[in-house]
Design an enzyme around this catalytic site. Structure first.
Site, mmCIF file in Angstrom:
data_model
loop_
_atom_site.group_PDB
_atom_site.id
_atom_site.type_symbol
_atom_site.label_atom_id
_atom_site.label_comp_id
_atom_site.label_asym_id
_atom_site.label_seq_id
_atom_site.Cartn_x
_atom_site.Cartn_y
_atom_site.Cartn_z
ATOM 1 N N HIS A 155 0.938 -1.219 -0.146
ATOM 2 C CA HIS A 155 -0.012 0.083 -0.113
ATOM 3 C C HIS A 155 0.768 1.190 -0.026
ATOM 4 O O HIS A 155 0.489 2.288 -0.791
ATOM 5 C CB HIS A 155 -1.013 -0.014 1.346
ATOM 6 C CG HIS A 155 -1.883 -1.135 1.492
ATOM 7 N ND1 HIS A 155 -1.932 -1.833 2.599
ATOM 8 C CD2 HIS A 155 -2.878 -1.415 0.702
ATOM 9 C CE1 HIS A 155 -2.903 -2.605 2.396
ATOM 10 N NE2 HIS A 155 -3.524 -2.330 1.193
ATOM 11 N N LYS B 82 -16.035 -7.133 4.793
ATOM 12 C CA LYS B 82 -15.172 -8.161 5.355
ATOM 13 C C LYS B 82 -14.977 -7.737 6.773
ATOM 14 O O LYS B 82 -15.157 -6.532 6.983
ATOM 15 C CB LYS B 82 -13.814 -8.428 4.599
ATOM 16 C CG LYS B 82 -13.091 -7.281 4.325
ATOM 17 C CD LYS B 82 -12.010 -7.407 3.216
ATOM 18 C CE LYS B 82 -11.124 -5.993 2.965
ATOM 19 N NZ LYS B 82 -10.343 -6.637 1.980
ATOM 20 N N ARG C 218 -2.236 -6.433 -8.285
ATOM 21 C CA ARG C 218 -1.390 -7.250 -7.944
ATOM 22 C C ARG C 218 -1.310 -8.199 -9.157
ATOM 23 O O ARG C 218 -0.445 -8.616 -9.887
ATOM 24 C CB ARG C 218 -1.283 -7.888 -6.705
ATOM 25 C CG ARG C 218 -0.997 -6.853 -5.410
ATOM 26 C CD ARG C 218 -1.625 -7.504 -4.346
ATOM 27 N NE ARG C 218 -2.950 -7.441 -4.086
ATOM 28 C CZ ARG C 218 -3.632 -7.624 -3.189
ATOM 29 N NH1 ARG C 218 -3.355 -8.032 -1.990
ATOM 30 N NH2 ARG C 218 -5.222 -7.439 -3.133
ATOM 31 N N SER D 116 -2.911 -7.438 3.109
ATOM 32 C CA SER D 116 -3.249 -7.311 4.638
ATOM 33 C C SER D 116 -3.512 -8.714 5.185
ATOM 34 O O SER D 116 -3.342 -9.204 6.324
ATOM 35 C CB SER D 116 -4.253 -6.621 4.970
ATOM 36 O OG SER D 116 -4.133 -5.330 4.643
#
Ligand code: ADP
Length: 171
Positions: free
Chosen positions: A17, A41, A90, A128
């Site tokens: 990030h 989430k 990604r 994360s």
């Protein structure tokens, strides 16, 4: 002023990030890292904790501000006078989701552009969730998160030892 917003959950912020935000900030006068308060989430850190960790990560960069929000991302961007929303990519699976979100957001706010920056090679594997899982298993996080995030992770995991599902990396 040319302003961009980089939204996300940042639970917690990691070097992938930070790399995207730092690179994006070079393209604009100001970058707002926008921490989404209530993602679908489940999160390990409160929004205040996520904001604080992100603020600390960017304290040396005067072009980057960190704020939380709980509205539509495009509404938040509009309220800040931002014309661009930044996202990071990604892997190919990121693309599908980002593409769908960009199209939906474009319907909601045609004046706002979505700009995806490719991950740097060294962070392509980083998320994360992976960071939380490695922390839960006591692995080394030194190249993945800043020191203050590492400390916060270990502190939080002591308070909530079963807060992170440990599935894929246990072996
Ligand atoms: P979200 O829940 O909105 O996906 P995240 O906090 O997981 O929020 O990520 C915010 C943004 O940063 C997303 O666009 C995500 O694809 C991107 N991102 C996450 N990890 C990386 C990484 N390692 N390299 C590049 N971009 C990343």
């Amino acid at each position: 002023m040319n302003i961009a917003v980089y939204p996300g959950t940042f639970d917690p912020i990691h070097n992938g990030h930070i790399d995207i935000a730092t690179r994006a900030a070079k393209l604009f006068d100001k970058l707002i890292v926008a921490v989404y308060e209530r993602p679908g989430k489940s999160v390990l850190f409160s929004v205040e904790e996520r904001v604080e960790m992100a603020r600390k990560a960017f304290e040396g960069n005067p072009k980057i501000n960190v704020e939380s929000y709980n509205t539509l991302t495009v509404e938040f961007a509009r309220s800040k006078g931002a014309k661009v929303i930044i996202r990071g990519l990604r892997v190919i699976s990121d693309f599908e989701l980002e593409f769908q979100m960009a199209l939906i957001n474009k319907k909601l706010a045609p004046e706002i552009e979505f700009l995806c920056l490719m991950t740097s090679q060294e962070y392509a594997f980083l998320s994360s969730s992976i960071v939380k899982e490695i922390a839960a298993l006591g692995g080394c996080l030194d190249s993945m998160v800043p020191a203050h995030v590492k400390e916060a992770l270990f502190r939080k995991l002591k308070e909530t030892p079963f807060g992170v599902p440990v599935i894929s990396l246990r072996d």
